[in-house]
Design an enzyme around this catalytic site. Structure first.
Site, PDB file in Angstrom:
ATOM      1  N   GLY A  16      13.860  -7.271  -9.512  1.00 34.28           N
ATOM      2  CA  GLY A  16      13.626  -7.805  -8.162  1.00 34.28           C
ATOM      3  C   GLY A  16      14.682  -7.367  -7.165  1.00 34.28           C
ATOM      4  N   GLY A  17      15.230  -6.179  -7.353  1.00 39.56           N
ATOM      5  CA  GLY A  17      16.323  -5.729  -6.473  1.00 39.56           C
ATOM      6  C   GLY A  17      15.900  -5.143  -5.133  1.00 39.56           C
ATOM      7  N   GLY A  18      14.600  -5.211  -4.812  1.00 44.54           N
ATOM      8  CA  GLY A  18      14.145  -4.592  -3.569  1.00 44.54           C
ATOM      9  C   GLY A  18      14.216  -5.503  -2.359  1.00 44.54           C
ATOM     10  N   THR A  19      14.369  -6.810  -2.585  1.00 46.49           N
ATOM     11  CA  THR A  19      14.347  -7.774  -1.470  1.00 46.49           C
ATOM     12  C   THR A  19      15.451  -8.817  -1.655  1.00 46.49           C
ATOM     13  N   GLY A  20      15.673  -9.594  -0.613  1.00 43.08           N
ATOM     14  CA  GLY A  20      16.472 -10.820  -0.682  1.00 43.08           C
ATOM     15  C   GLY A  20      17.849 -10.652  -1.314  1.00 43.08           C
ATOM     16  N   TYR A 147      18.968 -26.691  -9.654  1.00 44.26           N
ATOM     17  CA  TYR A 147      18.081 -27.657 -10.310  1.00 44.26           C
ATOM     18  C   TYR A 147      17.697 -27.238 -11.732  1.00 44.26           C
ATOM     19  N   GLY A 189      22.774 -22.356  -4.393  1.00 46.13           N
ATOM     20  CA  GLY A 189      22.088 -23.302  -3.516  1.00 46.13           C
ATOM     21  C   GLY A 189      21.288 -22.491  -2.515  1.00 46.13           C
ATOM     22  N   PRO A 190      21.049 -23.004  -1.319  1.00 45.76           N
ATOM     23  CA  PRO A 190      20.202 -22.283  -0.369  1.00 45.76           C
ATOM     24  C   PRO A 190      20.857 -21.074   0.292  1.00 45.76           C
TER      25      PRO A 190
HETATM   26  C1  HXC Z   1      -0.474 -24.696  -5.583  1.00 48.91           C
HETATM   27  C2  HXC Z   1      -0.593 -22.412  -5.908  1.00 48.91           C
HETATM   28  C3  HXC Z   1       0.183 -22.195  -4.740  1.00 48.91           C
HETATM   29  C4  HXC Z   1       0.617 -23.331  -3.997  1.00 48.91           C
HETATM   30  C5  HXC Z   1      -0.305 -20.262  -5.619  1.00 48.91           C
HETATM   31  N1  HXC Z   1      -0.862 -21.192  -6.405  1.00 48.91           N
HETATM   32  N2  HXC Z   1       0.344 -20.846  -4.598  1.00 48.91           N
HETATM   33  N3  HXC Z   1      -0.891 -23.637  -6.326  1.00 48.91           N
HETATM   34  N4  HXC Z   1       0.273 -24.563  -4.454  1.00 48.91           N
HETATM   35  N5  HXC Z   1       1.364 -23.217  -2.928  1.00 48.91           N
HETATM   36  C6  HXC Z   1      -1.656 -20.952  -7.604  1.00 48.91           C
HETATM   37  C7  HXC Z   1      -2.908 -20.153  -7.344  1.00 48.91           C
HETATM   38  O1  HXC Z   1      -3.930 -20.985  -6.845  1.00 48.91           O
HETATM   39  C8  HXC Z   1      -3.228 -19.596  -8.727  1.00 48.91           C
HETATM   40  O2  HXC Z   1      -3.831 -20.533  -9.552  1.00 48.91           O
HETATM   41  C9  HXC Z   1      -1.830 -19.355  -9.312  1.00 48.91           C
HETATM   42  O3  HXC Z   1      -0.924 -20.130  -8.524  1.00 48.91           O
HETATM   43  C10 HXC Z   1      -1.425 -17.888  -9.244  1.00 48.91           C
HETATM   44  O4  HXC Z   1      -1.819 -17.371  -8.036  1.00 48.91           O
HETATM   45  P1  HXC Z   1      -1.858 -15.813  -7.737  1.00 48.91           P
HETATM   46  O5  HXC Z   1      -2.899 -15.647  -6.680  1.00 48.91           O
HETATM   47  O6  HXC Z   1      -1.946 -15.027  -8.989  1.00 48.91           O
HETATM   48  O7  HXC Z   1      -0.483 -15.571  -7.184  1.00 48.91           O
HETATM   49  P2  HXC Z   1      -0.026 -15.676  -5.693  1.00 48.91           P
HETATM   50  O8  HXC Z   1      -0.308 -17.018  -5.129  1.00 48.91           O
HETATM   51  O9  HXC Z   1      -0.544 -14.483  -4.956  1.00 48.91           O
HETATM   52  O10 HXC Z   1       1.526 -15.490  -5.866  1.00 48.91           O
HETATM   53  C11 HXC Z   1       2.347 -16.399  -6.557  1.00 48.91           C
HETATM   54  C12 HXC Z   1       3.640 -15.692  -6.822  1.00 48.91           C
HETATM   55  C13 HXC Z   1       4.160 -15.202  -5.439  1.00 48.91           C
HETATM   56  C14 HXC Z   1       3.373 -14.563  -7.784  1.00 48.91           C
HETATM   57  C15 HXC Z   1       4.622 -16.631  -7.461  1.00 48.91           C
HETATM   58  O11 HXC Z   1       4.552 -16.306  -4.669  1.00 48.91           O
HETATM   59  C16 HXC Z   1       5.242 -14.215  -5.563  1.00 48.91           C
HETATM   60  O12 HXC Z   1       5.003 -13.021  -5.650  1.00 48.91           O
HETATM   61  N6  HXC Z   1       6.509 -14.669  -5.549  1.00 48.91           N
HETATM   62  C17 HXC Z   1       7.660 -13.780  -5.706  1.00 48.91           C
HETATM   63  C18 HXC Z   1       8.724 -14.088  -4.714  1.00 48.91           C
HETATM   64  C19 HXC Z   1       9.217 -15.528  -4.725  1.00 48.91           C
HETATM   65  O13 HXC Z   1       8.478 -16.459  -5.089  1.00 48.91           O
HETATM   66  N7  HXC Z   1      10.473 -15.714  -4.276  1.00 48.91           N
HETATM   67  C20 HXC Z   1      11.077 -17.025  -4.175  1.00 48.91           C
HETATM   68  C21 HXC Z   1      12.133 -17.145  -5.174  1.00 48.91           C
HETATM   69  S1  HXC Z   1      13.165 -18.497  -4.733  1.00 48.91           S
HETATM   70  P3  HXC Z   1      -5.455 -20.595  -9.779  1.00 48.91           P
HETATM   71  O14 HXC Z   1      -5.634 -21.539 -10.925  1.00 48.91           O
HETATM   72  O15 HXC Z   1      -6.007 -21.109  -8.481  1.00 48.91           O
HETATM   73  O16 HXC Z   1      -5.891 -19.206 -10.101  1.00 48.91           O
HETATM   74  C22 HXC Z   1      13.532 -19.409  -6.089  1.00 48.91           C
HETATM   75  C23 HXC Z   1      14.535 -20.555  -6.031  1.00 48.91           C
HETATM   76  C24 HXC Z   1      14.840 -21.018  -4.650  1.00 48.91           C
HETATM   77  O17 HXC Z   1      13.082 -19.141  -7.115  1.00 48.91           O
HETATM   78  C25 HXC Z   1      15.715 -22.269  -4.559  1.00 48.91           C
HETATM   79  C26 HXC Z   1      16.040 -22.575  -3.089  1.00 48.91           C
HETATM   80  C27 HXC Z   1      17.151 -23.513  -2.895  1.00 48.91           C
HETATM   81  P1  NAP Z   2      12.892 -12.844  -3.248  1.00 53.08           P
HETATM   82  O1  NAP Z   2      13.403 -11.928  -2.194  1.00 53.08           O
HETATM   83  O2  NAP Z   2      11.466 -13.306  -3.158  1.00 53.08           O
HETATM   84  O3  NAP Z   2      13.165 -12.169  -4.659  1.00 53.08           O
HETATM   85  C1  NAP Z   2      12.348 -12.296  -5.764  1.00 53.08           C
HETATM   86  C2  NAP Z   2      12.131 -10.914  -6.334  1.00 53.08           C
HETATM   87  O4  NAP Z   2      11.469 -11.017  -7.580  1.00 53.08           O
HETATM   88  C3  NAP Z   2      11.295 -10.011  -5.436  1.00 53.08           C
HETATM   89  O5  NAP Z   2      12.042  -8.850  -5.137  1.00 53.08           O
HETATM   90  C4  NAP Z   2      10.066  -9.678  -6.265  1.00 53.08           C
HETATM   91  O6  NAP Z   2       9.684  -8.321  -6.054  1.00 53.08           O
HETATM   92  C5  NAP Z   2      10.575  -9.909  -7.687  1.00 53.08           C
HETATM   93  N1  NAP Z   2       9.507 -10.247  -8.630  1.00 53.08           N
HETATM   94  C6  NAP Z   2       8.630 -11.268  -8.551  1.00 53.08           C
HETATM   95  N2  NAP Z   2       7.784 -11.225  -9.587  1.00 53.08           N
HETATM   96  C7  NAP Z   2       8.139 -10.154 -10.342  1.00 53.08           C
HETATM   97  C8  NAP Z   2       7.643  -9.589 -11.549  1.00 53.08           C
HETATM   98  N3  NAP Z   2       6.608 -10.124 -12.192  1.00 53.08           N
HETATM   99  N4  NAP Z   2       8.264  -8.490 -12.043  1.00 53.08           N
HETATM  100  C9  NAP Z   2       9.327  -7.941 -11.400  1.00 53.08           C
HETATM  101  N5  NAP Z   2       9.837  -8.431 -10.263  1.00 53.08           N
HETATM  102  C10 NAP Z   2       9.249  -9.525  -9.740  1.00 53.08           C
HETATM  103  O7  NAP Z   2      13.738 -14.187  -3.301  1.00 53.08           O
HETATM  104  P2  NAP Z   2      15.327 -14.442  -3.391  1.00 53.08           P
HETATM  105  O8  NAP Z   2      15.571 -15.666  -2.626  1.00 53.08           O
HETATM  106  O9  NAP Z   2      16.094 -13.207  -3.097  1.00 53.08           O
HETATM  107  O10 NAP Z   2      15.495 -14.796  -4.936  1.00 53.08           O
HETATM  108  C11 NAP Z   2      16.303 -14.018  -5.808  1.00 53.08           C
HETATM  109  C12 NAP Z   2      16.783 -14.882  -6.955  1.00 53.08           C
HETATM  110  O11 NAP Z   2      17.627 -15.919  -6.467  1.00 53.08           O
HETATM  111  C13 NAP Z   2      15.662 -15.583  -7.717  1.00 53.08           C
HETATM  112  O12 NAP Z   2      15.980 -15.626  -9.092  1.00 53.08           O
HETATM  113  C14 NAP Z   2      15.686 -16.977  -7.157  1.00 53.08           C
HETATM  114  O13 NAP Z   2      15.152 -17.922  -8.051  1.00 53.08           O
HETATM  115  C15 NAP Z   2      17.177 -17.154  -6.971  1.00 53.08           C
HETATM  116  N6  NAP Z   2      17.541 -18.221  -6.046  1.00 53.08           N
HETATM  117  C16 NAP Z   2      17.380 -18.027  -4.715  1.00 53.08           C
HETATM  118  C17 NAP Z   2      17.785 -19.025  -3.855  1.00 53.08           C
HETATM  119  C18 NAP Z   2      17.683 -18.868  -2.366  1.00 53.08           C
HETATM  120  O14 NAP Z   2      18.018 -19.801  -1.651  1.00 53.08           O
HETATM  121  N7  NAP Z   2      17.260 -17.740  -1.854  1.00 53.08           N
HETATM  122  C19 NAP Z   2      18.322 -20.210  -4.362  1.00 53.08           C
HETATM  123  C20 NAP Z   2      18.446 -20.362  -5.720  1.00 53.08           C
HETATM  124  C21 NAP Z   2      18.072 -19.344  -6.573  1.00 53.08           C
HETATM  125  P3  NAP Z   2       8.160  -7.817  -6.126  1.00 53.08           P
HETATM  126  O15 NAP Z   2       7.357  -8.717  -5.261  1.00 53.08           O
HETATM  127  O16 NAP Z   2       8.251  -6.385  -5.659  1.00 53.08           O
HETATM  128  O17 NAP Z   2       7.769  -7.890  -7.563  1.00 53.08           O
END
Ligand code: HXC
Ligand code: NAP
Length: 282
Positions: A16-20, A147, A189-190
């Site tokens: 996931g090194g392309g973003t964030g 968490y 954290g955030p």
């Molecule tokens: C309920 C949901 C939903 C929502 C998706 N689903 N969003 N259910 N509420 N908001 C359900 C869908 O209906 C589906 O179930 C299932 O999840 C999978 O959906 P997909 O269509 O396959 O996936 P999609 O919704 O397109 O994408 C989900 C994802 C996407 C793959 C997780 O959000 C993603 O690419 N995320 C990567 C980046 C990311 O999340 N970064 C944040 C990291 S931050 P059904 O049964 O309907 O098919 C982090 C910690 C942060 O981790 C802490 C902050 C302090």
């Molecule tokens: P982000 O930019 O959404 O990063 C998540 C990355 O994961 C994306 O680059 C995404 O790239 C990659 N990814 C998702 N699904 C994947 C898969 N199946 N295979 C390979 N790569 C995948 O969010 P971020 O905030 O920088 O998060 C980075 C890390 O920090 C995460 O572990 C997150 O839980 C942690 N974190 C973040 C926060 C915060 O406040 N930002 C707080 C606590 C922890 P693709 O979509 O190209 O696959």
């Protein structure tokens, strides 16, 4: 903060090194003279990041879905083909969204747990087998969350998956130390990123989010990137099995029973003192 060659001759594989945060860490590691592989699903985004951050001698974008073990093996082979060796695995890829748990389908649980937990053990297993067979020492750094220790409502699939990654960290830190492989984690954290903010911050609640943090601000990406650089450098070899929190004191504030007294005014504190002193009088 560091000597500019802190990470010279190190090759670092970031999922996931392309973003964030992954991108910010890649940028910092390159400044410290590392070579970097960034690997995730969206190749175009990775290519753009690679172009922005460095030359092909320094940074390699690879398409990878960490949920597929065979794809992880292929990506490792490509990284070895390009750079010759890999010294550090950084498990940063994640997926998450906020939702009441009872509203989730089984598939919604699967998608998060598969990216975060299965993804992390897939990479760790493939890289670990390689390092052990080559008799090569290495470092693993896992990005978890605060968490992962406390649990949290509304992000339950992420919480259970991240706590699994935390347990993986502590388990293999001990088991694989004999191979010279150490393993640590960062619990952020955030830190504002598009990926997290769009999926986790309900509109209108930004101020409430920040008010909960004792330092009254979110994290700066460079603060986290510097911590990560230290934890994968040779200067931190004796740190093993640690989970280091970087959250401005956020989780402790939620935990300490009397921390809510932050809201009292000077007058209310005076009244409180009088009440306590009165109660102390015999
Ligand atoms: C309920 C949901 C939903 C929502 C998706 N689903 N969003 N259910 N509420 N908001 C359900 C869908 O209906 C589906 O179930 C299932 O999840 C999978 O959906 P997909 O269509 O396959 O996936 P999609 O919704 O397109 O994408 C989900 C994802 C996407 C793959 C997780 O959000 C993603 O690419 N995320 C990567 C980046 C990311 O999340 N970064 C944040 C990291 S931050 P059904 O049964 O309907 O098919 C982090 C910690 C942060 O981790 C802490 C902050 C302090
Ligand atoms: P982000 O930019 O959404 O990063 C998540 C990355 O994961 C994306 O680059 C995404 O790239 C990659 N990814 C998702 N699904 C994947 C898969 N199946 N295979 C390979 N790569 C995948 O969010 P971020 O905030 O920088 O998060 C980075 C890390 O920090 C995460 O572990 C997150 O839980 C942690 N974190 C973040 C926060 C915060 O406040 N930002 C707080 C606590 C922890 P693709 O979509 O190209 O696959």
């Amino acid at each position: 903060m560091f000597q500019t060659d802190l990470l010279k001759d190190k090759t670092i594989f970031i999922t996931g090194g392309g973003t964030g945060l992954g991108k910010s860490m890649a940028r910092r590691f390159l400044e410290l003279e590392a070579r970097v592989i960034i690997a995730s699903r969206k190749f175009e985004a990775l290519e753009a990041t690679a172009k922005e951050l460095g030359s092909e001698h320094e940074i390699l974008p690879l398409e990878l879905d960490v949920r597929e073990y065979r794809d992880v093996e292929k990506a490792l082979a490509s990284a070895l083909g390009h750079f010759g060796s890999v010294d550090v695995l950084l498990n940063n890829a994640a997926g998450n969204f906020v939702s009441p748990t009872e509203a989730l389908s089984p598939r919604a649980f699967d998608v998060i747990v598969d990216i975060v937990l299965r993804g992390s053990y897939n990479t760790t297993l493939a890289f670990g087998k390689h390092w052990i067979s080559q008799k090569q020492g290495a470092r693993v750094l896992n990005i978890v969350t605060t968490y992962a220790s406390t649990g949290s409502g509304y992000v339950v699939p992420s919480a259970i998956a991240k706590s699994g990654v935390q347990t993986l960290t502590r388990s293999l830190a001990v088991e694989w130390a004999k191979y010279g492989i150490t393993m640590n984690a960062i619990a952020p954290g955030p830190f504002p990123t598009e990926g997290a903010w769009n999926r986790l911050l309900p509109p209108g609640l930004e101020k409430q989010f920040i008010d909960r943090i004792p330092l009254k601000r979110v994290g700066d990406h460079l603060e986290l990137a510097n911590l990560a650089a230290y934890l994968i450098s040779d200067q931190s070899q004796y740190i093993n099995g640690e989970v280091i929190t970087i959250d401005g004191g956020e989780w402790l504030k939620g935990a300490g029973e009397f921390n809510f007294l932050d809201v009292l005014t000077a007058e209310e504190w005076q009244a409180m003192e009088q009440q306590v002193r009165k109660a102390n009088k015999k």
